[in-house]
Design a protein around this motif. Structure first.
Motif, PDB file in Angstrom:
ATOM      1  N   VAL A 183       0.846  -1.194   0.000  1.00 32.91           N
ATOM      2  CA  VAL A 183       0.000   0.000   0.000  1.00 32.91           C
ATOM      3  C   VAL A 183       0.879   1.241   0.000  1.00 32.91           C
ATOM      4  O   VAL A 183       2.078   1.182   0.299  1.00 32.91           O
ATOM      5  N   SER A 184       0.271   2.372  -0.320  1.00 27.66           N
ATOM      6  CA  SER A 184       1.018   3.625  -0.387  1.00 27.66           C
ATOM      7  C   SER A 184       1.432   4.072   1.010  1.00 27.66           C
ATOM      8  O   SER A 184       0.817   3.693   2.013  1.00 27.66           O
ATOM      9  N   THR A 185       2.437   4.903   1.061  1.00 29.12           N
ATOM     10  CA  THR A 185       2.987   5.335   2.353  1.00 29.12           C
ATOM     11  C   THR A 185       2.033   6.242   3.115  1.00 29.12           C
ATOM     12  O   THR A 185       2.240   6.476   4.312  1.00 29.12           O
ATOM     13  N   ASP A 186       1.000   6.781   2.458  1.00 23.76           N
ATOM     14  CA  ASP A 186       0.048   7.610   3.193  1.00 23.76           C
ATOM     15  C   ASP A 186      -1.067   6.783   3.843  1.00 23.76           C
ATOM     16  O   ASP A 186      -1.951   7.321   4.499  1.00 23.76           O
ATOM     17  N   THR A 187      -1.027   5.454   3.675  1.00 21.82           N
ATOM     18  CA  THR A 187      -1.958   4.568   4.386  1.00 21.82           C
ATOM     19  C   THR A 187      -1.547   4.502   5.848  1.00 21.82           C
ATOM     20  O   THR A 187      -0.362   4.337   6.163  1.00 21.82           O
ATOM     21  N   PRO A 188      -2.485   4.621   6.784  1.00 18.43           N
ATOM     22  CA  PRO A 188      -2.098   4.602   8.202  1.00 18.43           C
ATOM     23  C   PRO A 188      -1.579   3.226   8.622  1.00 18.43           C
ATOM     24  O   PRO A 188      -2.167   2.199   8.251  1.00 18.43           O
ATOM     25  N   PRO A 189      -0.495   3.168   9.369  1.00 13.21           N
ATOM     26  CA  PRO A 189      -0.025   1.881   9.901  1.00 13.21           C
ATOM     27  C   PRO A 189      -1.015   1.351  10.935  1.00 13.21           C
ATOM     28  O   PRO A 189      -1.724   2.111  11.594  1.00 13.21           O
ATOM     29  N   ILE A 190      -1.037   0.033  11.073  1.00  9.59           N
ATOM     30  CA  ILE A 190      -1.952  -0.611  12.025  1.00  9.59           C
ATOM     31  C   ILE A 190      -1.255  -1.831  12.611  1.00  9.59           C
ATOM     32  O   ILE A 190      -0.506  -2.521  11.923  1.00  9.59           O
ATOM     33  N   SER A 191      -1.519  -2.086  13.893  1.00  8.86           N
ATOM     34  CA  SER A 191      -0.990  -3.293  14.542  1.00  8.86           C
ATOM     35  C   SER A 191      -1.971  -3.760  15.598  1.00  8.86           C
ATOM     36  O   SER A 191      -2.892  -3.039  15.998  1.00  8.86           O
TER      37      SER A 191
END
Length: 608
Positions: free
Chosen positions: A497-505
Motif C-alpha cells: 500500500v502507499s505510504t500515506d496509508t495509516p499503519p496498524i498493529s
C-alpha cells in the motif's frame, strides 16, 4: 524453511476462488476490487500520541458513560479522591455494586420496543491508576472487594438525543450490575461435575461477547486465572494440577488483586476446584433483570474472547469463539435445536445441546472443523481419537477444552481474539492480534515473531456456518506501509500500500458496517515493538481494498467493543484502561483516568 513472502502469497485466494466466496449480489456489482463505489466516506486521520480522542472532519464524539457513573440514583457516584488517597471504605464497595464498572470492553446495544439497552463488559482493574502506589500488590480488604465488584457487566438503558448521540437513563428498570459476586447458574454438560458444581459466585475478566438472535448477550470470561493464588504444588490431584497449569492457574497477577488473601475460594491451596467455575461463556438477559446469568458449559472452557452467533440456513445457531492466548485455537459450536423466531423463551436452552468443534488449517488454503464432542439428551459423545481420560470422563472435554483440542492436532494460532460473521460477505472474519513467540511460520500464521497481527477470512463450504470444511485467505497483514522487513510490512489483500496509508498493529475487536466493511479496534499500537502511537479504530474497505483510520484514542488505552446502531447513524466504542502505564489522565474530569464508553456521529446527522 519456506520464505515468508511465499507463505503470504499462498495465503491469498485466486481471483476465481475469491469470486466464489462473494455473494452473487455483490458479484453483480462488478466483482474484484470495484464491486461498488467506495462506501467509506471520510478522510483518514493519522495516528498520534495525544491524550485525547481524534475523529475525522465532519464527525464528533461524545461521552456516553464512564467508570463510577450512576445507574440507579443520580447522587450515587464513586469518590475517586478518597480511593486515590487510600481511604476506600465498605461504603465505596457498595457504591461500586450499583455504579458503572471498570475497564469496559464489549459493547452490545439491544434495540427493543423503541428502547436502546446497552450491555457492557468490565474486564479487569488497574489498581495502580486508582489506589495509592504503595498499595500495589498489597491491596486492603476494601480495595480488593471494590475491584471484585468493579468486574462483570453493566446493563443500562440509553436515551437517544436528537443528534443521534446517547446518554444513560439513570434509574431505568432495565439497569443492572452483574459483578464478581453475583450468583450464576451452571448449565450444560459440565453441570454437576465434581470440579464445577451447579452454580458459581460471580463472573470475572469479561472480555468480548456476542449477541444472540433472541436478544441475550453471551459474555466471555477470558483471563480468569489472574485472580487465583496459592501453592499449586499443594493440589493433590495430578490431573487438576495439569489442567490448572494449562490455563495459567495460579497467576502472577493474583497479588495485584489480593482476592486469594481475603477469600479462600481464590486460593488453590484451599479450594483447588474454584477456578473450574470460570472460563465459560455466560448468557445474560438484558430484557429481564430477574433472570440469573447462566454459564453455558457446552461452549467449552478456555480464555474466551468472543462468542458470535449466526443462524444457519437449517435454523441451527452457530457460535464462533477464539481462545485468546498465543498458540491457542479457534472453535465453533453448532446447536442441536433450531432458533425459534416466534417464541423467545424456546431459545433459552438452545446452547446446552449441540456439537463443539475446533479448527484445523491446511496448506492448500482449506480447513476443517474437527468435532470435539456432541451433547444430546444429556449424553456426551466424544471424538473417538481423544485420549482415554476424555472417554472415561466425557465432561472433561468441556472443562479442559484446550487439552482436548491440542490432542487432536488443532492449529495453534497467533492469539485468536475476535471472530465475527460478516452478514454481507457471508464469511467468518477471525482476528489474530499478534504472537511474538512464533518462530516457525505456517500459511494461516505466516509470520515469524508476528509482532503486528493479521486477520483471516474463513469461507464455510456453501457459505453454510454448520459446514465442517472451509477455505480461507488473509485480507489483512498488519504493519507499516512499505516497511523493509516483510514481517512488519502492511499488506492489504496481499498487496503493498502507499505510504500515506495509516499503519496498524494488534487488531483486536471488529464489527461491520451495513456494506460489510470491516471496522477494526486495536490493542497494542503503543508498544515499542509495534507503532509507538495510540490505539484506534481502522476501516478495511472490502471494495476498494484500502485501509483508513477513523478514530485515535487517548494515551495508554486500548479501543474495544465497536458497535453500530441498526440505522448506522451512531458508532460506539469503549475506551479501556486510559492512562495505563502512567501515560495520561483522560477524560480529565477526575483525579484518576476513567474507562468509558463513547459514541461518534456525523455532524450532519447522516449515516456513518
Amino acid at each position: 524453511m519456506e520464505y515468508i513472502g511465499d507463505l503470504i502469497k499462498r495465503a491469498l485466494l485466486s481471483r476465481r476462488d475469491m469470486l466464489l466466496a462473494i455473494p452473487p449480489f455483490l458479484i453483480a456489482c462488478g466483482g474484484g476490487s470495484s464491486l461498488t463505489p467506495s462506501t467509506v466516506r471520510f478522510n483518514s486521520i493519522k495516528p498520534n500520541t495525544l491524550d485525547d480522542i481524534t475523529v475525522p472532519d465532519g464527525f464528533r464524539w461524545r461521552m456516553v458513560i464512564g467508570w463510577g457513573d450512576p445507574l440507579f440514583r443520580q447522587e450515587e457516584r464513586i469518590n475517586y479522591q478518597r480511593l486515590r488517597e487510600g481511604g476506600t471504605t465498605t461504603q465505596d464497595v457498595e457504591i461500586q455494586k450499583r455504579t458503572f464498572g471498570y475497564n469496559n470492553d464489549f459493547i452490545g446495544v439491544i434495540e427493543h420496543n423503541n428502547r436502546y439497552i446497552m450491555v457492557v463488559n468490565h474486564e479487569y482493574f488497574n489498581p495502580e491508576l486508582v489506589f495509592p502506589p504503595e498499595h500495589l500488590g498489597k491491596p486492603t480488604y476494601e480495595e480488593a472487594m471494590l475491584m471484585l465488584e468493579a468486574h462483570g457487566l453493566s446493563v443500562v438503558e440509553l436515551f437517544r438525543n436528537s443528534d443521534f448521540t446517547f446518554r444513560p437513563v439513570v434509574g431505568s428498570n432495565y439497569n443492572r450490575r452483574i459483578t464478581g459476586s453475583t450468583r450464576c447458574l451452571i448449565e450444560g454438560p459440565a453441570k454437576g461435575h465434581r470440579y464445577v458444581g451447579d452454580s458459581a459466585e460471580g463472573t470475572l475478566n469479561n472480555c468480548s461477547a456476542g449477541k444472540t438472535p433472541w436478544g441475550t448477550v453471551l459474555t466471555c470470561e477470558e483471563n480468569f486465572n489472574s485472580y487465583f493464588g496459592g501453592d499449586i504444588n499443594s493440589v493433590q490431584e495430578t490431573l487438576v494440577r495439569e489442567i490448572h497449569q494449562r490455563y495459567g492457574v495460579p497467576s502472577r497477577f493474583a497479588d495485584v488483586y489480593g482476592f486469594y488473601k481475603y477469600m479462600d475460594r481464590f486460593d488453590v491451596s484451599k479450594n483447588p476446584y474454584e477456578s473450574f467455575k470460570f472460563g465459560w461463556v455466560v448468557e445474560i438477559d438484558p430484557l429481564d433483570p430477574n433472570r440469573p446469568p447462566i454459564k453455558r458449559t457446552a461452549l467449552g472452557r478456555f480464555k474466551h474472547e468472543a462468542a458470535t452467533c449466526v443462524v444457519a440456513p437449517s435454523g441451527q445457531v452457530v457460535v464462533y469463539m477464539g481462545d485468546d492466548e498465543r498458540f491457542q485455537h479457534l472453535y465453533k459450536f453448532v446447536t442441536k435445536g433450531k432458533y425459534d423466531p416466534i417464541n423467545r423463551e424456546n431459545n433459552m436452552k438452545l446452547l446446552d445441546e449441540g456439537t463443539l468443534y475446533v479448527a484445523k488449517f491446511y496448506d492448500n488454503l482449506t480447513g476443517e472443523w474437527v468435532m470435539l464432542a456432541e451433547v444430546s439428551a444429556g449424553q456426551i459423545r466424544v471424538n473417538p481419537s481423544l485420549p482415554s481420560l476424555y472417554k472415561q470422563d466425557p465432561a472433561l472435554v468441556f472443562i479442559d477444552t484446550r487439552g482436548a483440542a491440542t490432542s487432536l492436532g488443532a492449529t495453534k494460532m497467533d492469539r485468536p481474539e475476535d471472530a465475527e460473521w460478516n452478514p454481507v460477505t457471508q464469511s467468518l472474519w477471525a482476528v489474530m492480534t499478534y504472537n511474538d513467540r512464533r518462530t516457525s511460520p505456517e500459511p494461516a500464521n505466516p509470520r515469524p515473531y508476528n509482532y503486528m497481527g493479521h486477520i483471516l477470512e474463513i469461507i464455510e463450504q456453501r457459505n453454510d456456518p454448520t459446514a465442517t470444511s472451509f477455505s480461507w485467505r488473509i485480507p489483512l497483514l498488519c504493519g507499516i506501509p512499505q516497511h523493509p522487513d516483510p514481517t512488519k510490512e502492511l499488506l492489504v489483500y496481499g498487496q503493498r500500500v502507499s505510504t500515506d496509508t495509516p499503519p496498524i498493529s494488534a487488531p483486536d475487536n471488529i464489527t461491520f458496517d451495513r456494506f460489510g466493511n470491516v471496522w477494526i479496534a486495536t490493542d497494542g499500537n503503543e508498544d515499542d515493538v509495534r507503532l509507538r502511537v495510540n490505539d484506534g479504530v481502522y476501516v478495511l474497505d472490502i471494495y476498494e481494498r484500502s485501509l483508513k483510520m477513523f478514530l485515535s484514542g487517548p494515551r495508554g488505552c486500548e479501543i474495544c467493543g465497536p458497535e453500530f446502531t441498526s440505522d448506522n447513524r451512531t458508532f460506539l466504542c469503549a475506551i479501556q484502561h486510559p492512562g495505563e502505564g502512567g501515560k495520561g489522565s483522560w477524560p480529565h474530569d477526575a483525579v484518576v483516568p476513567r474507562p468509558s464508553v463513547i459514541c461518534v456521529v456525523r455532524e450532519d446527522g447522516t449515516k456513518i
